[in-house]
Design a protein around this motif. Structure first.
Motif, short mmCIF file in Angstrom:
data_model
loop_
_atom_site.label_atom_id
_atom_site.label_comp_id
_atom_site.label_asym_id
_atom_site.label_seq_id
_atom_site.Cartn_x
_atom_site.Cartn_y
_atom_site.Cartn_z
N TYR A 132 0.70 -0.97 0.15
CA TYR A 132 0.02 -0.11 0.12
C TYR A 132 0.79 1.24 -0.06
O TYR A 132 0.74 2.41 -0.52
CB TYR A 132 -0.92 -0.10 1.32
CG TYR A 132 -1.93 -1.10 1.24
CD1 TYR A 132 -2.56 -1.63 0.19
CD2 TYR A 132 -2.49 -1.66 2.38
CE1 TYR A 132 -3.38 -2.53 -0.19
CE2 TYR A 132 -3.66 -2.40 2.52
CZ TYR A 132 -3.95 -3.08 1.13
OH TYR A 132 -4.73 -3.97 1.26
N GLU A 133 2.16 1.26 0.66
CA GLU A 133 2.93 2.36 0.43
C GLU A 133 3.29 2.71 -0.68
O GLU A 133 3.36 4.14 -1.03
CB GLU A 133 4.41 2.18 1.34
CG GLU A 133 4.02 1.74 2.91
CD GLU A 133 4.00 0.17 3.08
OE1 GLU A 133 3.02 -0.31 2.83
OE2 GLU A 133 5.17 -0.50 3.35
N GLU A 186 0.59 4.86 -2.01
CA GLU A 186 0.62 6.21 -1.26
C GLU A 186 1.51 7.17 -1.98
O GLU A 186 1.25 8.34 -1.84
CB GLU A 186 0.64 5.82 0.48
CG GLU A 186 -0.47 5.15 1.09
CD GLU A 186 -0.30 4.65 2.43
OE1 GLU A 186 1.06 4.58 2.56
OE2 GLU A 186 -0.94 3.78 2.78
N LYS A 187 2.80 6.33 -2.23
CA LYS A 187 3.66 7.42 -2.84
C LYS A 187 3.15 7.93 -4.28
O LYS A 187 4.18 8.95 -4.75
CB LYS A 187 4.95 6.63 -3.02
CG LYS A 187 5.72 6.51 -1.52
CD LYS A 187 6.92 5.72 -1.81
CE LYS A 187 7.32 5.28 -0.32
NZ LYS A 187 8.14 4.04 -0.45
N ASP A 234 -1.43 12.02 -6.94
CA ASP A 234 -2.80 12.08 -6.94
C ASP A 234 -3.14 11.85 -8.54
O ASP A 234 -2.40 12.48 -9.23
CB ASP A 234 -3.16 13.29 -6.33
CG ASP A 234 -3.20 13.28 -4.62
OD1 ASP A 234 -2.52 12.40 -4.20
OD2 ASP A 234 -3.29 14.34 -4.21
N HIS A 256 -9.70 2.66 4.38
CA HIS A 256 -8.54 3.45 3.94
C HIS A 256 -8.21 3.22 2.30
O HIS A 256 -8.06 4.26 1.81
CB HIS A 256 -7.22 2.69 4.85
CG HIS A 256 -6.09 3.24 4.43
ND1 HIS A 256 -5.44 4.53 4.70
CD2 HIS A 256 -4.88 2.46 3.93
CE1 HIS A 256 -4.41 4.55 4.16
NE2 HIS A 256 -3.87 3.58 3.51
N LEU A 284 -7.80 6.03 -0.30
CA LEU A 284 -6.49 6.07 -1.26
C LEU A 284 -6.85 5.82 -2.55
O LEU A 284 -6.39 6.84 -3.41
CB LEU A 284 -5.65 4.81 -0.66
CG LEU A 284 -4.24 4.82 -1.18
CD1 LEU A 284 -3.50 6.11 -0.83
CD2 LEU A 284 -3.36 3.62 -0.85
N LYS A 289 -6.02 8.77 -5.43
CA LYS A 289 -5.10 8.52 -6.72
C LYS A 289 -5.61 8.13 -8.19
O LYS A 289 -5.17 8.13 -8.87
CB LYS A 289 -4.15 7.34 -6.28
CG LYS A 289 -3.26 7.30 -4.79
CD LYS A 289 -2.30 8.48 -4.80
CE LYS A 289 -1.68 8.61 -3.45
NZ LYS A 289 -1.10 9.81 -3.49
#
Ligand code: SF4
Ligand code: SF4
Ligand code: SF4
Length: 339
Positions: free
Chosen positions: A53-54, A57-58, A61, A80, A84, A88
């Protein structure tokens, strides 16, 4: 806007609270999946590979062109990832009946987290749990403390939590509907063709009865007893309701090709309500009332007779709200009672 010829888009698929059937349905499109692979990098698909998931997240958008979210929102992790992927993605599709209406996990809304946990971990006869352990969000193990996503009291739909662009119902959506969506995505990417308007449902606007080949008795419908599907062998060409089997066709959106009536089984309503209707179960009850209360005077039923007939439905909630309880008006009544 069309992507450059050699430029691939990013897509994501996520599995929330559901059975996994929606992920399998994507694989059912067979060779068409190669067309998808030709235009897209799959950045997230937990059933397929181990993206962290990280890593998502990086990403910048809106750098994922389209995300398909299947399953309902049942726990913190589901929410979550919904938030997310919304952040994105340019387009977020609510994929399958669990994401659109809560689906079968949504029937959990007749109770709450505490009762579910106690039933599953303490009270089932098949349990072997002498210490009465119930999972909790934080748990100590010899290696340290583990964290699990906490489950919610209520099952939520994807659009309860984030803004959704398109909806594709079905349990799971049919290969035809998935292919239609992928075709639209491909045209959007390659030619800049517009996607369906925001909020559109990728399915028919008609009711299931409109695409069902069975013959409906037009006048003098006479239903004396309600049967469970296993109690009789229904005739193949006559409407199942006319044979005393509750079929959700009148209150259900078309688009599956009347798959269940064609297999001599009643529709359970997995495509959800039609465009004009908010509460699928309520719509079905009023459809039944109008069927029973036909204008042919000789066979018109009294209110008491209609009530007696409906009393024969063994599991009203599971019959009328099998897929849509979290989106129904009843769900709010339940919440008010709980509150
Ligand atoms: S919509 Fe049906 S197939 Fe898809 S996850 Fe939910 S239960 Fe499974
Ligand atoms: S109620 Fe069911 S069986 Fe009857 S026409 Fe509608 S979909 Fe077909
Ligand atoms: S007939 Fe009803 S339950 Fe069966 S696939 Fe179609 S909408 Fe779903």
């Amino acid at each position: 806007m069309a992507a450059a010829a050699d430029e691939k888009i990013n897509i994501a698929l996520y599995w929330g609270a559901g059975c996994g059937g929606c992920d399998v349905a994507v694989l059912d499109i067979d060779a068409a999946i190669l067309d998808l692979a030709a235009i897209a990098n799959v950045t997230l698909w937990p059933i397929g590979f181990d993206t962290k998931y990280e890593d998502i997240e990086k990403m910048p958008d809106k750098s994922i062109t389209i995300s398909f979210y299947n399953g309902a929102i049942r726990n913190e992790e589901n929410e979550h990832i919904a938030r997310l992927l919304r952040q994105k993605s340019q387009v977020l599709i609510s994929f399958g009946s669990c994401a659109c209406f809560g689906g079968t996990p949504g029937l959990g809304n007749v109770t709450n987290k505490k009762e579910i946990m106690e039933t599953v971990y303490l009270n089932l006869p098949s349990n072997d749990n002498p210490d009465g352990v119930i999972p909790s969000p934080k748990i100590k193990v010899p290696e340290g403390e583990l964290e699990l996503p906490d489950i919610y009291d209520d099952v939520l739909t994807l659009d309860d939590v984030v803004d959704v662009d398109l909806f594709m119902p079905g349990c799971p959506p049919t290969v035809e509907l998935i292919s239609l969506a992928l075709e639209a995505v491909t045209k959007h990417v390659k030619e800049g063709a517009p996607l369906p308007p925001k909020g559109a449902v990728i399915a028919s606007d008609k009711t299931l009865c409109d695409e069902c080949p069975r013959e409906i008795v037009e006048k003098g419908r006479n239903i004396e007893k309600i049967y469970q599907p296993y109690e009789i062998m229904p005739e193949l060409d006559k409407c199942l309701i006319d044979q005393g089997i509750i079929c959700m066709g009148p209150a259900t959106r078309a688009g599956c090709g009347a798959m269940c009536p064609n297999a001599n089984m009643p529709c359970r309503g997995c495509m959800g309500p039609t465009k004009a209707v908010m509460d699928q179960g309520g719509s079905m009850l009023s459809a039944l009332a109008s069927i029973f209360n036909i204008t042919d005077k000789e066979s018109q039923m009294s209110d008491e007779e209609i009530e007696n007939l409906l009393d024969q439905v063994k599991d009203p909630l599971g019959t009328f709200y099998a897929f849509t309880l979290p989106k129904s008006l009843l769900r709010r009544t339940f919440k008010e009672k709980k509150g």
